[in-house]
Design a protein around this motif. Structure first.
Motif, PDB file in Angstrom:
ATOM      1  N   ALA A  84      -0.009  -5.917   4.242  1.00 24.09           N
ATOM      2  CA  ALA A  84       0.538  -5.354   2.990  1.00 24.09           C
ATOM      3  C   ALA A  84       1.559  -6.260   2.455  1.00 24.09           C
ATOM      4  O   ALA A  84       2.266  -7.089   3.080  1.00 24.09           O
ATOM      5  N   VAL A  85       1.289  -6.768   0.961  1.00 19.85           N
ATOM      6  CA  VAL A  85       2.248  -7.578   0.214  1.00 19.85           C
ATOM      7  C   VAL A  85       2.791  -6.500  -0.769  1.00 19.85           C
ATOM      8  O   VAL A  85       2.237  -6.061  -1.690  1.00 19.85           O
ATOM      9  N   TYR A  86       4.435  -6.500  -0.600  1.00 22.96           N
ATOM     10  CA  TYR A  86       5.100  -5.646  -1.293  1.00 22.96           C
ATOM     11  C   TYR A  86       5.858  -6.540  -2.258  1.00 22.96           C
ATOM     12  O   TYR A  86       6.793  -7.330  -1.973  1.00 22.96           O
ATOM     13  N   GLY A  87       5.324  -6.748  -3.535  1.00 26.51           N
ATOM     14  CA  GLY A  87       6.116  -7.428  -4.748  1.00 26.51           C
ATOM     15  C   GLY A  87       7.410  -6.786  -4.889  1.00 26.51           C
ATOM     16  O   GLY A  87       7.575  -5.688  -5.212  1.00 26.51           O
ATOM     17  N   LYS A  88       8.297  -7.580  -5.323  1.00 27.30           N
ATOM     18  CA  LYS A  88       9.557  -7.404  -5.570  1.00 27.30           C
ATOM     19  C   LYS A  88       9.691  -6.638  -6.876  1.00 27.30           C
ATOM     20  O   LYS A  88      10.506  -5.710  -6.928  1.00 27.30           O
ATOM     21  N   GLY A  89       9.120  -7.096  -7.789  1.00 28.68           N
ATOM     22  CA  GLY A  89       8.749  -6.290  -9.277  1.00 28.68           C
ATOM     23  C   GLY A  89       7.820  -6.771 -10.031  1.00 28.68           C
ATOM     24  O   GLY A  89       6.974  -7.711  -9.649  1.00 28.68           O
ATOM     25  N   LYS A  90       7.435  -6.234 -10.971  1.00 29.15           N
ATOM     26  CA  LYS A  90       6.194  -6.295 -11.836  1.00 29.15           C
ATOM     27  C   LYS A  90       6.048  -7.903 -12.189  1.00 29.15           C
ATOM     28  O   LYS A  90       5.006  -8.436 -12.288  1.00 29.15           O
ATOM     29  N   ASP A  91       7.359  -8.292 -12.634  1.00 27.87           N
ATOM     30  CA  ASP A  91       7.291  -9.717 -13.236  1.00 27.87           C
ATOM     31  C   ASP A  91       8.104 -10.619 -12.151  1.00 27.87           C
ATOM     32  O   ASP A  91       8.465 -11.778 -12.561  1.00 27.87           O
ATOM     33  N   SER A  92       8.129 -10.345 -10.952  1.00 26.39           N
ATOM     34  CA  SER A  92       8.728 -11.193  -9.773  1.00 26.39           C
ATOM     35  C   SER A  92       7.659 -12.093  -9.231  1.00 26.39           C
ATOM     36  O   SER A  92       6.748 -11.407  -8.939  1.00 26.39           O
ATOM     37  N   ALA A  93       8.294 -13.129  -8.781  1.00 29.36           N
ATOM     38  CA  ALA A  93       7.595 -14.093  -7.912  1.00 29.36           C
ATOM     39  C   ALA A  93       7.705 -13.752  -6.431  1.00 29.36           C
ATOM     40  O   ALA A  93       6.989 -14.406  -5.496  1.00 29.36           O
ATOM     41  N   ASP A  94       8.581 -12.900  -6.125  1.00 33.62           N
ATOM     42  CA  ASP A  94       9.037 -12.944  -4.699  1.00 33.62           C
ATOM     43  C   ASP A  94       8.343 -11.611  -3.928  1.00 33.62           C
ATOM     44  O   ASP A  94       7.983 -10.330  -4.752  1.00 33.62           O
ATOM     45  N   SER A  95       8.039 -11.764  -2.847  1.00 35.89           N
ATOM     46  CA  SER A  95       7.411 -10.538  -2.140  1.00 35.89           C
ATOM     47  C   SER A  95       7.545 -10.815  -0.561  1.00 35.89           C
ATOM     48  O   SER A  95       8.121 -11.622  -0.055  1.00 35.89           O
ATOM     49  N   THR A  96       7.216  -9.393  -0.061  1.00 39.52           N
ATOM     50  CA  THR A  96       7.616  -9.471   1.390  1.00 39.52           C
ATOM     51  C   THR A  96       6.141  -9.097   1.898  1.00 39.52           C
ATOM     52  O   THR A  96       5.549  -8.147   1.466  1.00 39.52           O
ATOM     53  N   ILE A  97       5.650  -9.864   3.125  1.00 41.48           N
ATOM     54  CA  ILE A  97       4.392  -9.737   3.736  1.00 41.48           C
ATOM     55  C   ILE A  97       4.548  -8.979   5.086  1.00 41.48           C
ATOM     56  O   ILE A  97       5.187  -9.521   5.883  1.00 41.48           O
ATOM     57  N   VAL A  98       3.836  -7.933   5.119  1.00 48.28           N
ATOM     58  CA  VAL A  98       3.912  -7.103   6.567  1.00 48.28           C
ATOM     59  C   VAL A  98       2.549  -6.903   7.145  1.00 48.28           C
ATOM     60  O   VAL A  98       1.559  -6.440   6.429  1.00 48.28           O
ATOM     61  N   LEU A  99       2.472  -7.179   8.343  1.00 47.25           N
ATOM     62  CA  LEU A  99       1.255  -6.987   9.079  1.00 47.25           C
ATOM     63  C   LEU A  99       1.390  -5.669   9.794  1.00 47.25           C
ATOM     64  O   LEU A  99       2.119  -5.490  10.792  1.00 47.25           O
ATOM     65  N   TYR A 100       0.462  -4.778   9.581  1.00 46.47           N
ATOM     66  CA  TYR A 100       0.146  -3.545  10.237  1.00 46.47           C
ATOM     67  C   TYR A 100      -0.898  -3.521  11.104  1.00 46.47           C
ATOM     68  O   TYR A 100      -2.186  -4.192  10.778  1.00 46.47           O
ATOM     69  N   THR A 101      -0.731  -2.898  12.264  1.00 48.84           N
ATOM     70  CA  THR A 101      -2.148  -2.818  13.309  1.00 48.84           C
ATOM     71  C   THR A 101      -2.209  -1.414  13.573  1.00 48.84           C
ATOM     72  O   THR A 101      -1.300  -0.649  13.898  1.00 48.84           O
ATOM     73  N   LYS A 102      -3.470  -0.943  13.640  1.00 47.42           N
ATOM     74  CA  LYS A 102      -3.593   0.481  14.154  1.00 47.42           C
ATOM     75  C   LYS A 102      -3.933   0.632  15.462  1.00 47.42           C
ATOM     76  O   LYS A 102      -4.666  -0.162  15.990  1.00 47.42           O
ATOM     77  N   ASN A 103      -3.151   1.567  16.042  1.00 48.24           N
ATOM     78  CA  ASN A 103      -3.349   1.866  17.594  1.00 48.24           C
ATOM     79  C   ASN A 103      -3.760   3.351  17.365  1.00 48.24           C
ATOM     80  O   ASN A 103      -2.801   4.150  17.169  1.00 48.24           O
TER      81      ASN A 103
END
Length: 253
Positions: A84-103
């Motif tokens: 999941a890539v969570y962009g900070k804002g519509k016009d922002s270049a900053d983001s947080t990348i999160v890996l989720y695994t299903k169990n």
């Protein structure tokens, strides 16, 4: 690199054929306007940005957090790995990348990193050269890079043809040491730098997960070298990995 048999010959041929159109492919993903030349890469350890990849896991999640029904419904039922890539804002270049695994029937957050997306932010209607990353859910099928295969589960193509041109800012030279193709306007099962674009050139393409240079990209998502190595060794085609990406508002819609 994981190339063998008839399919390997095809992939190797594609890489060779791609060399003549390398700049077209790379300009869609990287490219340098010189704005980040002074920022550097943060060293060989991939310290660009603040992500260490060591966030405390969150377990037993019923769904991918902060993703609304519209995009949540597009995650394939058989997918057990979501980036999941969570962009900070519509016009922002900053983001947080999160890996989720299903169990079982729930999701665990396993790793996260700080990173970047398109220089101008995000769009639901990506076009070549708009400097915005496309919002959506996309499969992850192929990987590659300048460097040798680090033990990738996805098919991996090592080739010097991934090398960023040295007339780009020096901070960009290692962007494509490792890449994972985002299956936007591309043919699955080919090298990430295959220039084929089924929806046409105007829709853009060659959008990848790749190594960070401490600033926005032309449309790709970037994170640290250690983060890329972790994803390459973890994303498993048998788990049907996908990326869910966009600015926070669009993700929640």
């Amino acid at each position: 690199m994981r190339i063998g048999g008839a399919s390997g010959a095809v992939r190797a041929g594609v890489v060779a054929a791609t060399c003549g159109v390398l700049l077209m492919s790379l300009s869609a993903c990287g490219g340098s306007d010189g704005s980040n030349a002074a920022k550097g890469r943060g060293g060989a350890g991939g310290k660009a940005g603040s992500g260490s990849g060591q966030s405390k896991p969150t377990v037993d999640l019923k769904r991918i957090p902060d993703v609304g029904d519209r995009l949540q419904s597009k995650i394939p039922a058989n997918s057990r790995q979501v980036v999941a890539v969570y962009g900070k804002g519509k016009d922002s270049a900053d983001s947080t990348i999160v890996l989720y695994t299903k169990n079982g029937s729930t999701w665990d957050q396993t790793r996260s990193w700080e990173g970047h997306n398109g220089k101008k932010g995000w769009t639901a209607d990506h076009h070549e050269g708009d400097k915005r990353s496309p919002v959506g859910v996309f499969t992850l099928s192929d990987a590659g890079g300048v460097l040798a295969d680090p033990g990738a589960e996805l098919p991996y193509t090592q080739s010097a043809s991934f090398q960023a041109p040295h007339y780009w800012s020096k901070s960009h030279w290692h962007d494509f040491d490792y890449v994972i193709a985002i299956d936007y306007n591309r043919v699955k099962g080919t090298a990430p730098n295959d220039p084929t674009r089924p929806e046409g050139q105007s829709k853009g393409g060659s959008i990848w997960l790749h190594m960070d240079h401490a600033g926005g990209t032309s449309a790709c998502v970037s994170l640290s070298k250690s983060g890329m190595e972790y994803l390459l060794r973890t994303l498993d085609p048998n788990q049907h990995p996908v990326v869910v990406m966009g600015d926070k508002a669009d993700l929640k819609a």
